[in-house]
Design a protein around this motif. Sequence first.
Motif, PDB file in Angstrom:
ATOM      1  N   ARG A  44      67.865 -74.775  24.591  1.00  0.00           N
ATOM      2  CA  ARG A  44      68.869 -74.751  24.022  1.00  0.00           C
ATOM      3  C   ARG A  44      70.265 -75.502  24.515  1.00  0.00           C
ATOM      4  NH1 ARG A  44      71.709 -75.014  28.623  1.00  0.00           N
ATOM      5  NH2 ARG A  44      74.012 -73.970  29.209  1.00  0.00           N
ATOM      6  N   THR A  45      70.032 -76.541  25.204  1.00  0.00           N
ATOM      7  CA  THR A  45      70.562 -77.897  24.858  1.00  0.00           C
ATOM      8  C   THR A  45      70.547 -78.590  23.056  1.00  0.00           C
ATOM      9  OG1 THR A  45      69.584 -79.570  25.993  1.00  0.00           O
ATOM     10  CG2 THR A  45      70.937 -78.287  28.068  1.00  0.00           C
ATOM     11  N   GLU A  46      69.419 -78.352  23.130  1.00  0.00           N
ATOM     12  CA  GLU A  46      69.449 -79.119  21.747  1.00  0.00           C
ATOM     13  C   GLU A  46      70.433 -78.457  20.659  1.00  0.00           C
ATOM     14  OE1 GLU A  46      68.681 -82.020  20.912  1.00  0.00           O
ATOM     15  OE2 GLU A  46      68.382 -82.520  23.239  1.00  0.00           O
ATOM     16  N   LEU A  47      69.920 -76.553  20.091  1.00  0.00           N
ATOM     17  CA  LEU A  47      70.863 -76.006  19.178  1.00  0.00           C
ATOM     18  C   LEU A  47      72.319 -75.798  20.224  1.00  0.00           C
ATOM     19  CD1 LEU A  47      68.611 -73.281  19.604  1.00  0.00           C
ATOM     20  CD2 LEU A  47      68.623 -74.291  17.852  1.00  0.00           C
TER      21      LEU A  47
ATOM     22  N   VAL B 224      67.367 -68.131  18.287  1.00  0.00           N
ATOM     23  CA  VAL B 224      66.171 -68.214  19.196  1.00  0.00           C
ATOM     24  C   VAL B 224      65.567 -66.644  18.454  1.00  0.00           C
ATOM     25  CG1 VAL B 224      67.073 -69.819  20.049  1.00  0.00           C
ATOM     26  CG2 VAL B 224      66.839 -67.137  21.465  1.00  0.00           C
ATOM     27  N   ALA B 225      66.032 -65.666  17.581  1.00  0.00           N
ATOM     28  CA  ALA B 225      64.957 -64.371  18.073  1.00  0.00           C
ATOM     29  C   ALA B 225      63.673 -64.798  16.824  1.00  0.00           C
ATOM     30  CB  ALA B 225      66.205 -63.731  16.891  1.00  0.00           C
ATOM     31  N   PRO B 226      62.940 -64.406  16.800  1.00  0.00           N
ATOM     32  CA  PRO B 226      61.596 -64.856  15.646  1.00  0.00           C
ATOM     33  C   PRO B 226      62.318 -64.439  14.369  1.00  0.00           C
ATOM     34  CG  PRO B 226      60.628 -63.466  17.543  1.00  0.00           C
ATOM     35  CD  PRO B 226      62.450 -63.281  17.777  1.00  0.00           C
ATOM     36  N   ASP B 227      61.910 -65.305  13.198  1.00  0.00           N
ATOM     37  CA  ASP B 227      62.359 -65.763  12.229  1.00  0.00           C
ATOM     38  C   ASP B 227      60.822 -65.466  11.357  1.00  0.00           C
ATOM     39  OD1 ASP B 227      60.504 -68.056  12.321  1.00  0.00           O
ATOM     40  OD2 ASP B 227      62.951 -69.110  12.454  1.00  0.00           O
TER      41      ASP B 227
ATOM     42  N   GLY C 101      63.548 -76.566  18.827  1.00  0.00           N
ATOM     43  CA  GLY C 101      63.957 -75.346  18.197  1.00  0.00           C
ATOM     44  C   GLY C 101      63.334 -75.465  16.842  1.00  0.00           C
ATOM     45  N   THR C 102      63.040 -74.871  16.688  1.00  0.00           N
ATOM     46  CA  THR C 102      62.408 -74.611  15.119  1.00  0.00           C
ATOM     47  C   THR C 102      63.086 -75.323  14.300  1.00  0.00           C
ATOM     48  OG1 THR C 102      63.011 -72.704  14.463  1.00  0.00           O
ATOM     49  CG2 THR C 102      60.354 -72.852  15.553  1.00  0.00           C
TER      50      THR C 102
ATOM     51  N   ALA D  93      76.122 -66.014  20.968  1.00  0.00           N
ATOM     52  CA  ALA D  93      75.229 -66.095  20.355  1.00  0.00           C
ATOM     53  C   ALA D  93      74.103 -66.910  20.013  1.00  0.00           C
ATOM     54  CB  ALA D  93      75.976 -66.985  19.097  1.00  0.00           C
ATOM     55  N   LEU D  94      73.531 -67.433  20.945  1.00  0.00           N
ATOM     56  CA  LEU D  94      72.293 -67.997  21.458  1.00  0.00           C
ATOM     57  C   LEU D  94      70.258 -67.519  21.222  1.00  0.00           C
ATOM     58  CD1 LEU D  94      70.120 -70.614  22.406  1.00  0.00           C
ATOM     59  CD2 LEU D  94      70.904 -69.589  24.588  1.00  0.00           C
TER      60      LEU D  94
END
Length: 422
Positions: free
Chosen positions: A327-330, A418-421, A375-376, A413-414
Amino acid sequence: MRRTTTRTIALVTSLAISGATGAAVATAAPAAQSQTQTQDQTPATGTAVPTSVAGTGHTYDYVAGTTNDPRAAALIAAARAHLPADWRTRRASALERFGVEPSAAQDALGRAIDPTTYQCAPTRLDAYVDGIIAGIDPSSLFVLSLLGGFDFPTYDALLFGSTGDPAYALTKASRNELTSSFRAAQRFWDTDGTDIQLMAMHGDVMRDPARLARLIAVLYGVSDADAAELAAIVVDVVTSDPGLAGGASPIFTLNAFAFSGVGDPDPVISSLPDKLVFGDGMLDALAAIGVGDVGPRAVLGHEYGHHVQYDQNLFASPLAGPEATRRTELMADAFGTYFVTHKRGLALNTRRVLEAEQSFYQVGDCAFASAGHHGTPDQRLRASSWGASVAADAQKQGQVLPSLTLDSRFEAALPQFVAPDA
């Protein structure tokens, strides 16, 4: 509360998985009697890393700290003579104390989130790092990894660096661009950044016995005499391996980080000034993969975004572990891109910024169980694209949104990021 955020490259994960100089992964096996054994069997982060097998047939067990490579075994044995029995535990404690993310060889490779639902394809930066590693002797990589050497320039800049010391001055080639961008960020955000020190970290510390000894004494709690002996071993490894270029290899400084020790109960940590540190290796990498025009400023925007988080206490959340770090990185990705693309920020070309960010999002990673999970790549690109779009909307009215307003919109918006892609 002390917070350190880093952009360490997954350099030794590449080593363990691809194996330098023709290595291939093998499952961990019991150590042979000819292997040297560390006294403290505790891995630096308490996590498993595969045994690698070099093209020479030598094995390197990063968990047990054992090898049948004569050179590496001799160097580790020499180092052990000057280290306390619990040296690996002490190293782990130092990582925790100073908040520095460890090199990826010691970090968790497990997965807390189902990896089958996320895309984590390699990027150009992965290939760049693999190329660097391929030119380094596997025994050097093993020894430096066990001793924590890949973190030494980061620790050194964190503990001893200052803007007034020429040893930590930005390079001549980067100084004007980074300094002007840093000043622009101070003016742009509604937080007080006047106490942040902008500086560099250089690999020359890896061939400087005095500076290394000073650092090792702090990290391992050893005597000055033992620290000097250990520093001499590290210098010997670094200067005898052409692949390490006497410390000039980008592998040591492929990093940038933001730090704040304000309010930390540890008096050593709280006494340190706020910092934003750029590694030479990060600048080299961005240029090598073709994003040297905007990449450094995009990274600076990200790291300054962390300082906004520090000042506004935005690290606090109900999330924990990898999800909290993600979360903090995004958020820093979103804030950084908002700043660098906003016409009242750096006004960089949005398309070019996103291309650059996508290129170096190797730190968008698949180490889902790692406390340093960023995060990816896809998640990070979504957050950055969102930041750019908010900047485009806001600048139509000539606005710079208050940081807390931007945070509120980000939190909403978070879940989309992070929703699966896959």
